[in-house]
Design a protein around this motif. Structure first.
Motif, PDB file in Angstrom:
ATOM      1  N   ALA A  34       0.830  -1.204   0.000  1.00 50.65           N
ATOM      2  CA  ALA A  34       0.000   0.000   0.000  1.00 50.65           C
ATOM      3  C   ALA A  34       0.863   1.252   0.000  1.00 50.65           C
ATOM      4  CB  ALA A  34      -0.926   0.002   1.220  1.00 50.65           C
ATOM      5  N   ALA A  35       1.983   1.218   0.726  1.00 50.39           N
ATOM      6  CA  ALA A  35       2.860   2.385   0.814  1.00 50.39           C
ATOM      7  C   ALA A  35       3.638   2.620  -0.473  1.00 50.39           C
ATOM      8  CB  ALA A  35       3.832   2.216   1.977  1.00 50.39           C
ATOM      9  N   THR A  36       3.994   1.544  -1.193  1.00 51.51           N
ATOM     10  CA  THR A  36       4.831   1.688  -2.382  1.00 51.51           C
ATOM     11  C   THR A  36       4.061   1.653  -3.695  1.00 51.51           C
ATOM     12  OG1 THR A  36       5.263  -0.716  -2.389  1.00 51.51           O
ATOM     13  CG2 THR A  36       6.854   0.691  -1.240  1.00 51.51           C
ATOM     14  N   GLN A  37       2.907   0.979  -3.713  1.00 52.80           N
ATOM     15  CA  GLN A  37       2.160   0.831  -4.970  1.00 52.80           C
ATOM     16  C   GLN A  37       0.718   1.323  -4.884  1.00 52.80           C
ATOM     17  OE1 GLN A  37       3.421  -3.529  -5.356  1.00 52.80           O
ATOM     18  NE2 GLN A  37       3.299  -2.895  -7.487  1.00 52.80           N
ATOM     19  N   GLY A  38       0.281   1.627  -3.690  1.00 51.75           N
ATOM     20  CA  GLY A  38      -1.067   2.131  -3.542  1.00 51.75           C
ATOM     21  C   GLY A  38      -2.123   1.049  -3.638  1.00 51.75           C
ATOM     22  N   LYS A  39      -3.378   1.495  -3.759  1.00 52.49           N
ATOM     23  CA  LYS A  39      -4.523   0.592  -3.785  1.00 52.49           C
ATOM     24  C   LYS A  39      -4.461  -0.392  -4.949  1.00 52.49           C
ATOM     25  CE  LYS A  39      -9.598   0.744  -3.827  1.00 52.49           C
ATOM     26  NZ  LYS A  39     -10.789   1.635  -3.867  1.00 52.49           N
ATOM     27  N   ALA A  40      -3.979   0.072  -6.105  1.00 45.82           N
ATOM     28  CA  ALA A  40      -3.911  -0.804  -7.286  1.00 45.82           C
ATOM     29  C   ALA A  40      -2.955  -1.964  -7.043  1.00 45.82           C
ATOM     30  CB  ALA A  40      -3.471  -0.010  -8.504  1.00 45.82           C
ATOM     31  N   GLY A  41      -1.826  -1.683  -6.378  1.00 43.75           N
ATOM     32  CA  GLY A  41      -0.869  -2.739  -6.090  1.00 43.75           C
ATOM     33  C   GLY A  41      -1.415  -3.767  -5.121  1.00 43.75           C
ATOM     34  N   VAL A  42      -2.131  -3.307  -4.094  1.00 41.68           N
ATOM     35  CA  VAL A  42      -2.745  -4.228  -3.135  1.00 41.68           C
ATOM     36  C   VAL A  42      -3.788  -5.094  -3.833  1.00 41.68           C
ATOM     37  CG1 VAL A  42      -4.139  -4.409  -1.039  1.00 41.68           C
ATOM     38  CG2 VAL A  42      -2.314  -2.705  -1.169  1.00 41.68           C
ATOM     39  N   GLY A  43      -4.592  -4.469  -4.686  1.00 40.75           N
ATOM     40  CA  GLY A  43      -5.601  -5.228  -5.424  1.00 40.75           C
ATOM     41  C   GLY A  43      -4.977  -6.278  -6.323  1.00 40.75           C
ATOM     42  N   ALA A  44      -3.883  -5.911  -7.007  1.00 41.61           N
ATOM     43  CA  ALA A  44      -3.204  -6.864  -7.886  1.00 41.61           C
ATOM     44  C   ALA A  44      -2.639  -8.023  -7.079  1.00 41.61           C
ATOM     45  CB  ALA A  44      -2.092  -6.161  -8.657  1.00 41.61           C
ATOM     46  N   MET A  45      -2.119  -7.742  -5.879  1.00 43.70           N
ATOM     47  CA  MET A  45      -1.565  -8.793  -5.038  1.00 43.70           C
ATOM     48  C   MET A  45      -2.646  -9.782  -4.622  1.00 43.70           C
ATOM     49  SD  MET A  45       0.892  -8.450  -1.698  1.00 43.70           S
ATOM     50  CE  MET A  45      -0.326  -7.525  -0.734  1.00 43.70           C
ATOM     51  N   PHE A  46      -3.809  -9.294  -4.228  1.00 39.63           N
ATOM     52  CA  PHE A  46      -4.891 -10.195  -3.830  1.00 39.63           C
ATOM     53  C   PHE A  46      -5.488 -10.938  -5.018  1.00 39.63           C
ATOM     54  CE2 PHE A  46      -4.769  -7.920   0.200  1.00 39.63           C
ATOM     55  CZ  PHE A  46      -5.043  -8.941   1.101  1.00 39.63           C
ATOM     56  N   ARG A  47      -5.356 -10.364  -6.224  1.00 41.11           N
ATOM     57  CA  ARG A  47      -5.848 -11.078  -7.407  1.00 41.11           C
ATOM     58  C   ARG A  47      -4.982 -12.284  -7.734  1.00 41.11           C
ATOM     59  NH1 ARG A  47      -8.243  -6.258  -8.749  1.00 41.11           N
ATOM     60  NH2 ARG A  47      -6.292  -5.212  -9.312  1.00 41.11           N
ATOM     61  N   ARG A  48      -3.848 -12.407  -7.072  1.00 47.67           N
ATOM     62  CA  ARG A  48      -3.036 -13.612  -7.253  1.00 47.67           C
ATOM     63  C   ARG A  48      -3.742 -14.857  -6.707  1.00 47.67           C
ATOM     64  NH1 ARG A  48       2.162 -12.839  -8.880  1.00 47.67           N
ATOM     65  NH2 ARG A  48       3.117 -10.772  -8.674  1.00 47.67           N
ATOM     66  N   TYR A  49      -4.769 -14.677  -5.879  1.00 45.85           N
ATOM     67  CA  TYR A  49      -5.547 -15.823  -5.404  1.00 45.85           C
ATOM     68  C   TYR A  49      -6.479 -16.363  -6.489  1.00 45.85           C
ATOM     69  CZ  TYR A  49      -4.137 -15.036  -0.528  1.00 45.85           C
ATOM     70  OH  TYR A  49      -3.418 -14.920   0.640  1.00 45.85           O
ATOM     71  N   SER A  50      -6.728 -15.588  -7.524  1.00 41.22           N
ATOM     72  CA  SER A  50      -7.632 -16.022  -8.589  1.00 41.22           C
ATOM     73  C   SER A  50      -6.992 -17.137  -9.415  1.00 41.22           C
ATOM     74  CB  SER A  50      -7.974 -14.836  -9.502  1.00 41.22           C
ATOM     75  OG  SER A  50      -8.668 -15.293 -10.654  1.00 41.22           O
ATOM     76  N   PRO A  51      -7.756 -18.184  -9.771  1.00 45.48           N
ATOM     77  CA  PRO A  51      -7.205 -19.252 -10.613  1.00 45.48           C
ATOM     78  C   PRO A  51      -7.175 -18.905 -12.097  1.00 45.48           C
ATOM     79  CG  PRO A  51      -9.465 -19.752 -10.026  1.00 45.48           C
ATOM     80  CD  PRO A  51      -9.119 -18.480  -9.288  1.00 45.48           C
ATOM     81  N   ARG A  52      -7.719 -17.760 -12.478  1.00 41.60           N
ATOM     82  CA  ARG A  52      -7.805 -17.396 -13.902  1.00 41.60           C
ATOM     83  C   ARG A  52      -6.425 -17.076 -14.462  1.00 41.60           C
ATOM     84  NH1 ARG A  52     -12.300 -12.967 -14.940  1.00 41.60           N
ATOM     85  NH2 ARG A  52     -11.608 -13.452 -17.055  1.00 41.60           N
ATOM     86  N   GLY A  53      -6.165 -17.571 -15.667  1.00 38.48           N
ATOM     87  CA  GLY A  53      -4.928 -17.255 -16.374  1.00 38.48           C
ATOM     88  C   GLY A  53      -3.699 -17.899 -15.784  1.00 38.48           C
ATOM     89  N   ARG A  54      -3.852 -19.034 -15.102  1.00 40.79           N
ATOM     90  CA  ARG A  54      -2.711 -19.696 -14.457  1.00 40.79           C
ATOM     91  C   ARG A  54      -2.250 -20.948 -15.187  1.00 40.79           C
ATOM     92  NH1 ARG A  54      -1.173 -15.461 -11.345  1.00 40.79           N
ATOM     93  NH2 ARG A  54      -2.994 -14.630 -10.267  1.00 40.79           N
TER      94      ARG A  54
END
Length: 287
Positions: free
Chosen positions: A74-94
């Motif tokens: 959150a401090a280095t990438q902001g809300k978009a970075g946090v969202g992208a990190m949590f999207r790593r839980y998605s099975p899509r595109g793996r």
């Protein structure tokens, strides 16, 4: 003519960020300091309450890496970075189901290590205890995935590994992370009831390094899937629990032999790359 190209580009960039295996190393030192500070602070706080069950402290402290990853991202990438990190839980595109089958392999090798245990110790299987453990294995797996180790993965693989892999090779990154991961567990040797309390420290460190290498291969093969490494982590710990039920011991030495064999196979198959593509994609800038 009105176009949604900028919106589409932002969505594509976010998806790429959630699937990349490397990221700029900015914030890595802060992550490690915060992860250790949060976890060790909570674990050592359990000593202030003698006679109280320390397991709630152990579980709460295990969220240190995940919490640190969110704060630093959150401090280095902001809300978009946090969202992208949590999207790593998605099975899509793996890459379909194969990465999740690969995620089960480390746990399978822990079970195979039971054969080494029989050869090394000449022990016998406790059939009744093993049957009871097998019946509770699905519940154990889910518990570990959520709060018994799988919750750490947001920090170790979700944050630290892609940043280490931007600096050094995949193998070196996972060896380094494995040593750090093992040291992070240090306070647990002083807390009764933890799995670490009765283990040999040198064997444990080497075992964690081999586990980290195997899970790093899963991470890279799955295009940075947190779900895959959570499955791997839960599978390893569940398999270790089944070994304890069957033999009355973790069997660290035979587990180390088995996991070393798995790592050698993975390194040979991937030519030392641990499923990391040789051509790195253009990394997205930190915001």
């Amino acid at each position: 003519m009105i176009t949604d190209a900028p919106t589409r580009q932002l969505t594509d960039d976010t998806a790429d960020l959630a699937r990349t295996r490397t990221l700029p190393a900015r914030g890595l030192a802060a992550f490690f300091l915060l992860a250790f500070g949060l976890s060790w602070g909570i674990w050592y706080a359990s000593k202030l309450f003698p006679g109280v069950n320390p397991m709630p402290f152990v579980i709460a402290g295990s969220f240190g890496p995940a919490t640190a990853s969110v704060i630093v991202t959150a401090a280095t990438q902001g809300k978009a970075g946090v969202g992208a990190m949590f999207r790593r839980y998605s099975p899509r595109g793996r890459g379909g189901v194969l990465p999740y089958l690969l995620a089960l392999v480390p746990g399978l090798f822990i079970m195979i290590s039971g054969m080494f245990h029989l050869l090394l110790s000449g022990g016998q299987i406790d059939d009744a205890a093993l049957q009871a453990a097998l019946l509770s294995a699905p519940t154990t797996f889910l518990f570990i995935a959520l709060v018994g180790g799988g919750n750490e993965e947001l920090g170790w693989r979700g944050y630290a590994l892609p940043r280490l892999q931007s600096v050094v090779s995949p193998f070196a990154s996972n060896v380094m992370l494995g040593i750090i991961w093992a040291v992070w567990h240090a306070p647990l040797w002083e807390i009764q009831g933890t799995s670490q309390a009765g283990m040999s420290i040198p064997i444990y460190v080497m075992l964690v390094v081999t586990l980290c290498v195997a899970m790093g291969n899963v991470w890279n093969f799955s295009r940075g899937s947190l779900l895959a490494v959570v499955i791997a982590h839960a599978g390893i710990n569940t398999a270790s629990g089944l070994k304890v039920a069957a033999f009355g011991s973790e069997g660290e030495v035979d587990a180390l032999i088995s996991m070393t064999l798995l790592c050698l196979i993975m390194l040979a198959v991937t030519k030392g790359r641990l499923a990391m593509p040789r051509r790195k994609k253009t990394e997205l800038p930190e915001s």
